[in-house]
Design a protein around this motif. Sequence first.
Motif, PDB file in Angstrom:
ATOM      1  N   ARG A 199       0.825  -1.220   0.000  1.00 26.47           N
ATOM      2  CA  ARG A 199       0.000   0.000   0.000  1.00 26.47           C
ATOM      3  C   ARG A 199       0.854   1.264   0.000  1.00 26.47           C
ATOM      4  O   ARG A 199       0.548   2.231  -0.690  1.00 26.47           O
ATOM      5  N   ALA A 212      10.939   5.170   8.759  1.00 28.12           N
ATOM      6  CA  ALA A 212      10.865   6.467   8.068  1.00 28.12           C
ATOM      7  C   ALA A 212      12.186   6.766   7.368  1.00 28.12           C
ATOM      8  O   ALA A 212      12.202   7.250   6.233  1.00 28.12           O
ATOM      9  N   SER A 266      -5.836   3.265  11.290  1.00 31.31           N
ATOM     10  CA  SER A 266      -5.103   3.985  10.256  1.00 31.31           C
ATOM     11  C   SER A 266      -4.797   5.387  10.777  1.00 31.31           C
ATOM     12  O   SER A 266      -5.713   6.140  11.111  1.00 31.31           O
ATOM     13  N   VAL A 267      -3.518   5.716  10.878  1.00 30.89           N
ATOM     14  CA  VAL A 267      -3.093   6.973  11.514  1.00 30.89           C
ATOM     15  C   VAL A 267      -1.877   7.537  10.777  1.00 30.89           C
ATOM     16  O   VAL A 267      -1.306   6.878   9.915  1.00 30.89           O
ATOM     17  N   ALA A 268      -1.498   8.756  11.136  1.00 33.48           N
ATOM     18  CA  ALA A 268      -0.222   9.275  10.613  1.00 33.48           C
ATOM     19  C   ALA A 268       0.879   8.392  11.193  1.00 33.48           C
ATOM     20  O   ALA A 268       0.857   8.083  12.391  1.00 33.48           O
ATOM     21  N   PRO A 269       1.845   7.965  10.361  1.00 34.28           N
ATOM     22  CA  PRO A 269       2.854   7.013  10.848  1.00 34.28           C
ATOM     23  C   PRO A 269       3.532   7.441  12.156  1.00 34.28           C
ATOM     24  O   PRO A 269       3.711   6.616  13.052  1.00 34.28           O
ATOM     25  N   THR A 270       3.868   8.727  12.284  1.00 28.75           N
ATOM     26  CA  THR A 270       4.596   9.141  13.488  1.00 28.75           C
ATOM     27  C   THR A 270       3.728   9.073  14.741  1.00 28.75           C
ATOM     28  O   THR A 270       4.246   9.124  15.851  1.00 28.75           O
ATOM     29  N   ALA A 328       4.721   1.561   7.675  1.00 21.98           N
ATOM     30  CA  ALA A 328       5.676   2.431   8.356  1.00 21.98           C
ATOM     31  C   ALA A 328       5.122   2.998   9.661  1.00 21.98           C
ATOM     32  O   ALA A 328       5.623   3.992  10.176  1.00 21.98           O
ATOM     33  N   GLY A 339      -7.467  10.016  12.429  1.00 20.95           N
ATOM     34  CA  GLY A 339      -7.320   8.771  11.703  1.00 20.95           C
ATOM     35  C   GLY A 339      -8.586   7.971  11.896  1.00 20.95           C
ATOM     36  O   GLY A 339      -9.632   8.548  12.175  1.00 20.95           O
ATOM     37  N   HIS A 340      -8.490   6.667  11.754  1.00 20.95           N
ATOM     38  CA  HIS A 340      -9.694   5.891  12.001  1.00 20.95           C
ATOM     39  C   HIS A 340      -9.387   4.491  12.496  1.00 20.95           C
ATOM     40  O   HIS A 340      -8.294   3.962  12.283  1.00 20.95           O
TER      41      HIS A 340
END
Lengths: 495, 407
Positions: B120, B204, B301-305, B327, B356-357
């Motif tokens: 993805r 990252a 599902s979120v921002a990687p950091t 990541a 996110g979700h």
Amino acid sequence: MKMPDPDKAVIARRLTIADDLRALVPGEGVIVDEDERRAYESDGLTAYRTPPLIVVLPQTVDQVANVLKYCKEQGIKVVPRGAGTSLSGGALPLEDGILLGMGKFNKVLEVDYDNRCARVQPGVTNLAITKAVEEDGFYYAPDPSSQIACTIGGNVAENSGGVHSLKYGLTTNNVLGLEMVTIDGEILRIGGKHLDAEGYDLLGLMIGSEGLLGVVTEVTVRLLPKPETQRALLIGFPSSEAGGNCVAQVIASGIIPGGMEMMDRPAITAAEDFIHAGYPADCEALLIVELDGPEAEVDHLIEEVRIIAEGLGATSLRISQSEEERAMFWAGRKAAFPAVGRLSPDYYCMDGTIPRNQLPHVLSEMTKMSKHYGLGVANVFHAGDGNLHPLIMYDANNPGELEKAEDFGSDILKLCVEVGGVLTGEHGVGVEKRDLMPTMFTEDDLKQQMRVKCAFDPDGLLNPGKVFPQLHRCAELGRMHIHKGQLPFPDIPRF
Amino acid sequence: MTETFRPETEAQLIDAISWANSELLPLEVIGGGTKRGLGRPVQTAHTLDLSAFSGVNLYEPEELVLGAGPATPLAEIETLLAENHQQLAFEPPDLSALLKVESSGTLGGVIACNLAGPRRIKDGAARDHFLGFDAVSGRGMAVKSGGRVMKNVTGYDLSKMLCGSYGTLAAMTRLTVKVLPVGQKARTILVRNVDAAQGVKALAAGLNGPFEVSGAAWLPASIAARSQIDYVQQVQSDVAALRVEGFGPSVDYRCQKLRALLAPFGETEELHSHNSKTFWKAVRDVTPFCDDDDRVVWKLSVAPTAAPGILSALSHLKEGVAYLDAAGGLIWLATQSPKHGAHEPIRDAIAQAGGGHATLIRGPASLRNAIPVFQPQPGPLAALSQRLKDSFDPNRVLNPGRMTEGL
């Protein structure tokens, strides 16, 4: 091209409406002066011109929301505009509609390398995003040829592509989130720094919706690390068939080049006469294949492509040995439009996509059409993804020639649909291809698309007259005709 | 009486859906029926079985396009593509072990649920490879969008609408998807002894360089210890993993560069072809959570950091264990099956970390009925989604309530 009948009552209220809008957008952001309005009368499709009712240049999201809410209450039409580079008339103004210019939304708000994304305002140009991050080794992948001028907001509206889209995708594959304002003045956030927002994919729906569903006020784009190196091959072929075969074999061998562009004889001559890029004089089709990635990979693949091309009877083949040489290979291709512009007082750029293997057939049909209409045509082709840009040469000062060029263009696009392709690959439907939509879609297909529009804008105030050849009232579209109690399918297998 | 309708032609499908409208009797739409465990349970009078719309009817490898009926088994498509060294690059997961069903399901199922695997991050999700469809809408009208070409902006992109709509808008009869070459070679670099925070930083670093990383995951020691791969089992620590795919010389070169880059984070190791494949299949198919049926499984599902912070915020969850994909952008979380309210701490943690979700991917039907399976949307977005449902299916005859009440 017939646009919706202007509402005379709205035009008569121009000054009152302008006063109302000045209360919402203070300062210099509301333009009514005729000469100033005229600066906005067309976009990149210059054959069509209409000065807008009023130009509004908001500076904040709240101003956008208030303007849209006002327009909804007053029943005034709105045409959103970025830099006005649309080649399909997507930003063509309406006599009785406000032109909402988003040019003052021109800031990069945040660059977040750790999450490989940037939040930008919609009026930032496509190239400015890359400029903002390239020193740190990143770039924004979609690169439409107007990238120096076109804005990311416009790219979202049109789902813009570019020469690298086979490998890196279109706008829709490179945007993570949007902030948008609905015609009701509601501010919505869709997606963000995370992937694949849930529920219906409103992000995917908004991208390519041509300003008919909402006004984008912020875009979160995906950033990619710059490839280590790029090299290109410049290959001449004796026929478009041979060139097309080369493209097919490259892909069949598992190589997805960063870019793969083809030009036909008239385009090669025009570009060479203009730029002197050193294009070969003895070929019928010229292919630029660009490989990007780690040096070891690029060197390996250049060799593979060379073997394929020579096996197919390439009449000339050069491999770029330096950045200057690579840039030179591209210079002719990138200047193809202005180069054709030198040969002809006017040219009309088309944008169909075809299954690649149909290229020789489509080109030979186009030659026949060219004779039939008595107008020249040059072709540049995003060969990797089948996106064809025929440039039809005409002189608008000769009575009837614009119409002839348009008919020629329509014939080309109908042919694209006939061979399994589509009307537009990256320029959008706008007003230009609006009336051709029924060649690709049934009435039911178009009605379903219009019902989607109704979910956002039931009064049809956002950019009306674009995309859909016929406008229907939402109430009529929503109705269902049901015959209660029928069981008309005795023949369906059931268990 | 509950009946199953199995139309064999588009005309029959139109009849069936039109009839459902006239009687206001909802239909459960299925292809292979393997994704029934995803989303909210649907209670319908009848079933609309699309299994007759099966089979590949277009495949042109050099044009990178494949067309098939929605009920075409994924396995059939994958075999056909493999013969031509091609693949569905979004790496559709096989959730059969996780959801306790018999097969990996159908092409239509994977598109309707917008499922994707570890690739993805590089090549996109199912949505990015879905080129066009023919379908019958909930209104009983034949409708199509998109086509068979890669580049197409003609009209609204309704393919995006259908992808991830869980069969709530239209019943598809034909799909076209983009296919891509399989990399000649695949390698995986393991970085030992990195906790979640360090792991996400290492991932990252890899992704931010010109290495075309096509998989970036992090496993805690407890999951690594149960890996099928000896190398991974023996690391005895948390481990980060990065995948590199492509042409031979390129993969060797990138691996070497990446190992040098990642050395400061921890000791590195390389997995070669077979082990690499097994590793990413496990990440893709949520294998670490396939055995213990008692626990529910969430996908965040979120921002990687944001991932490491969310993991610590959720460390109090009973029997909670998590691993990261994308990541850090994707958190797979298993936790004790709660009676109710379990979603609140998870969704609060996401909100506090910037948004996110969270989706409940595996859970008993009773729980999927009781709590929002998908991330609840803010009011205006939810209302817009309802209006979009109306535009396709005003009488709510297709999979009603599958995503949320009324959708």
